[in-house]
Design an enzyme around this catalytic site. Structure first.
Site, mmCIF file in Angstrom:
data_model
loop_
_atom_site.group_PDB
_atom_site.id
_atom_site.type_symbol
_atom_site.label_atom_id
_atom_site.label_comp_id
_atom_site.label_asym_id
_atom_site.label_seq_id
_atom_site.Cartn_x
_atom_site.Cartn_y
_atom_site.Cartn_z
ATOM 1 N N GLU A 56 0.837 -1.354 -0.102
ATOM 2 C CA GLU A 56 -0.131 0.072 -0.171
ATOM 3 C C GLU A 56 0.670 1.330 0.004
ATOM 4 O O GLU A 56 0.328 2.301 -0.599
ATOM 5 C CB GLU A 56 -0.918 0.140 1.200
ATOM 6 C CG GLU A 56 -2.093 0.943 0.874
ATOM 7 C CD GLU A 56 -1.919 2.348 1.385
ATOM 8 O OE1 GLU A 56 -2.529 3.285 0.779
ATOM 9 O OE2 GLU A 56 -0.813 2.717 1.787
ATOM 10 N N HIS A 63 -0.254 0.390 7.056
ATOM 11 C CA HIS A 63 -0.786 1.417 6.124
ATOM 12 C C HIS A 63 0.194 2.332 5.594
ATOM 13 O O HIS A 63 1.168 1.798 4.968
ATOM 14 C CB HIS A 63 -2.245 2.148 6.785
ATOM 15 C CG HIS A 63 -3.130 2.656 5.572
ATOM 16 N ND1 HIS A 63 -4.180 3.203 6.036
ATOM 17 C CD2 HIS A 63 -3.041 2.950 4.233
ATOM 18 C CE1 HIS A 63 -4.809 3.733 4.869
ATOM 19 N NE2 HIS A 63 -4.178 3.412 4.090
ATOM 20 N N HIS A 81 -3.568 -0.484 11.880
ATOM 21 C CA HIS A 81 -5.053 -0.456 12.102
ATOM 22 C C HIS A 81 -5.253 -1.889 12.790
ATOM 23 O O HIS A 81 -5.965 -2.732 12.291
ATOM 24 C CB HIS A 81 -5.764 -0.332 10.788
ATOM 25 C CG HIS A 81 -5.628 0.652 10.003
ATOM 26 N ND1 HIS A 81 -5.938 2.038 10.475
ATOM 27 C CD2 HIS A 81 -4.989 1.217 9.040
ATOM 28 C CE1 HIS A 81 -5.547 2.882 9.961
ATOM 29 N NE2 HIS A 81 -5.158 2.598 8.694
ATOM 30 N N ASN A 102 -4.607 7.789 7.772
ATOM 31 C CA ASN A 102 -4.176 7.130 6.356
ATOM 32 C C ASN A 102 -2.888 7.282 6.202
ATOM 33 O O ASN A 102 -2.177 6.130 6.013
ATOM 34 C CB ASN A 102 -5.188 8.064 5.247
ATOM 35 C CG ASN A 102 -4.942 6.978 4.084
ATOM 36 O OD1 ASN A 102 -3.888 6.846 3.656
ATOM 37 N ND2 ASN A 102 -6.153 6.686 3.535
ATOM 38 N N ASN A 147 -5.600 11.954 2.215
ATOM 39 C CA ASN A 147 -5.207 10.714 1.949
ATOM 40 C C ASN A 147 -3.518 10.694 2.266
ATOM 41 O O ASN A 147 -2.852 10.723 3.398
ATOM 42 C CB ASN A 147 -5.547 10.297 0.800
ATOM 43 C CG ASN A 147 -5.498 8.739 0.531
ATOM 44 O OD1 ASN A 147 -4.349 8.129 0.107
ATOM 45 N ND2 ASN A 147 -6.524 8.033 0.375
ATOM 46 N N ASP A 158 -3.894 8.896 -4.215
ATOM 47 C CA ASP A 158 -3.748 8.301 -3.067
ATOM 48 C C ASP A 158 -2.526 8.866 -2.497
ATOM 49 O O ASP A 158 -2.433 9.976 -1.965
ATOM 50 C CB ASP A 158 -3.737 6.985 -3.300
ATOM 51 C CG ASP A 158 -4.054 6.070 -2.318
ATOM 52 O OD1 ASP A 158 -3.439 5.953 -1.209
ATOM 53 O OD2 ASP A 158 -4.845 4.974 -2.548
ATOM 54 N N ASN A 159 -1.595 7.938 -2.310
ATOM 55 C CA ASN A 159 -0.199 8.547 -1.708
ATOM 56 C C ASN A 159 0.404 9.255 -2.335
ATOM 57 O O ASN A 159 0.587 9.213 -3.641
ATOM 58 C CB ASN A 159 0.621 7.171 -1.309
ATOM 59 C CG ASN A 159 -0.282 6.252 0.015
ATOM 60 O OD1 ASN A 159 -0.606 6.799 0.914
ATOM 61 N ND2 ASN A 159 0.069 4.869 -0.239
#
Length: 328
Positions: free
Chosen positions: A26, A87, A107, A140, A196, A241-242
């Site tokens: 991820e 994450h 998480h 996140n 994010n 996203d990232n």
């Protein structure tokens, strides 16, 4: 006005190796010396697809090796590895003694907390601390700015389905960035629809935050006292996203999702695609946004991160695999 220049996949990126089939990577971040850290095995998060309920793992990859191969990092200390669910990640190097600290969003049991490790030897992480706080509600991603200091994004503002759906439908910008230090924890920036990825410019002056639902990257200036002042937003036309930053050029790289519906309602016959976006001169009056890689999901599903390093590129995903690529 931002110019979106679309380049052909074959002209920009060529995949040369794939890792972690249906386990995902991820988030990925790379040190200046070519060591890449990868978080794998994220599951049971925001109802996103996952194909393994095994505990997550951390890997390191030496991009200077002639044949880079992921090596699993051994984790020592008191962390419960049976519920490890990594994450977003970030690395901080202490220039005083070159010690390396790895920060990992975790998480366990669908909670949000941050684990701080020290990287020792070639393949070992020593767990130093778990950070949990009411303001770190739905973390996140993080960017480390000290041995125990970081900024973190919250990607939602409610834990219950109904109020969460209402905020999404009405596009309420109620998410934020939180600053954490042992001395204080506070909101550093607000007005974000869904925070994010987060990262920092090479000169440490600017913080970049991807607002995935607004399809844009927000730019903040980092001032004395770890204050963040909003500067601008750069639209990218996709669900970003990232965020990773080229340590040499300052270019911003984003792993993106072209279709949110395909991502949340996974169908192997019609898989979610992947997009990699690069932003040059993001702080200038004329940033340039280019599509560096695009796929309909048959080569790569659900790209979340693109980490560049001197002509190489690592692309990670939520649940599929990671690609090691040459930049042409």
């Amino acid at each position: 006005m931002v110019a979106l220049k679309k380049t052909l996949i074959a002209a920009a990126v060529a995949a040369v190796a794939a890792f972690f089939g249906y386990y995902g990577a991820e988030d990925i971040t790379i040190l200046k010396d070519g060591l890449a850290f990868l978080s794998t095995g994220l599951h049971d998060y925001l109802e996103l697809p996952s194909f393994s309920n095994e505990p997550g793992k951390m890997y390191v990859l030496d991009l200077l090796h002639p044949k880079p191969t992921p090596v699993e990092l051994q984790i020592k200390g008191g962390l419960d590895l049976s519920s490890f669910n990594p994450h977003g990640i970030s690395v901080y190097t202490n220039e005083a003694d070159d010690s390396i600290y790895l920060f990992v969003v975790n998480h366990p049991q669908q909670k949000s907390q941050v684990e701080i490790f020290r990287f020792v030897g070639e393949d070992t992480l020593v767990h130093l601390k778990t950070v949990a706080h009411p303001l770190l509600f739905s973390v996140n991603d993080i960017v480390a700015v000290g041995p125990e200091h970081f900024y973190a994004t919250n990607d939602r503002c409610f834990s219950y389905t109904l109020p969460l759906m209402i905020t999404l439908i009405l596009s309420m910008p109620w998410c934020n960035v939180v600053y954490y230090s042992p001395e204080e924890v506070r909101e550093a920036a607000g007005g974000i629809q869904s925070g994010n990825g987060i990262n920092i410019s090479p000169d440490k002056r600017y913080i970049y935050v991807s607002d995935i639902l607004d399809h844009e990257v927000d730019v903040f200036e980092r001032l004395d006292g770890e204050r963040l002042v909003y500067i601008k937003s750069v639209p990218v036309g996709t669900l970003c996203d990232n965020v990773e930053v080229d340590h040499m050029t300052g270019d911003v790289w984003l792993g993106c999702h072209p279709d949110a519906t395909k991502l949340s309602k996974f169908d192997p016959k019609d898989p979610p695609g992947s997009e990699i976006i690069k932003i040059k001169n993001i702080v200038s009056d004329q940033p340039v946004v280019t599509l560096e890689y695009g796929d309909d999901g048959h080569e790569l599903m659900g790209s979340t991160v693109a980490a560049p390093y001197e002509g190489k590129l690592l692309i990670g995903t939520i649940f599929h695999k990671a690609l090691y690529c040459d930049l042409k």
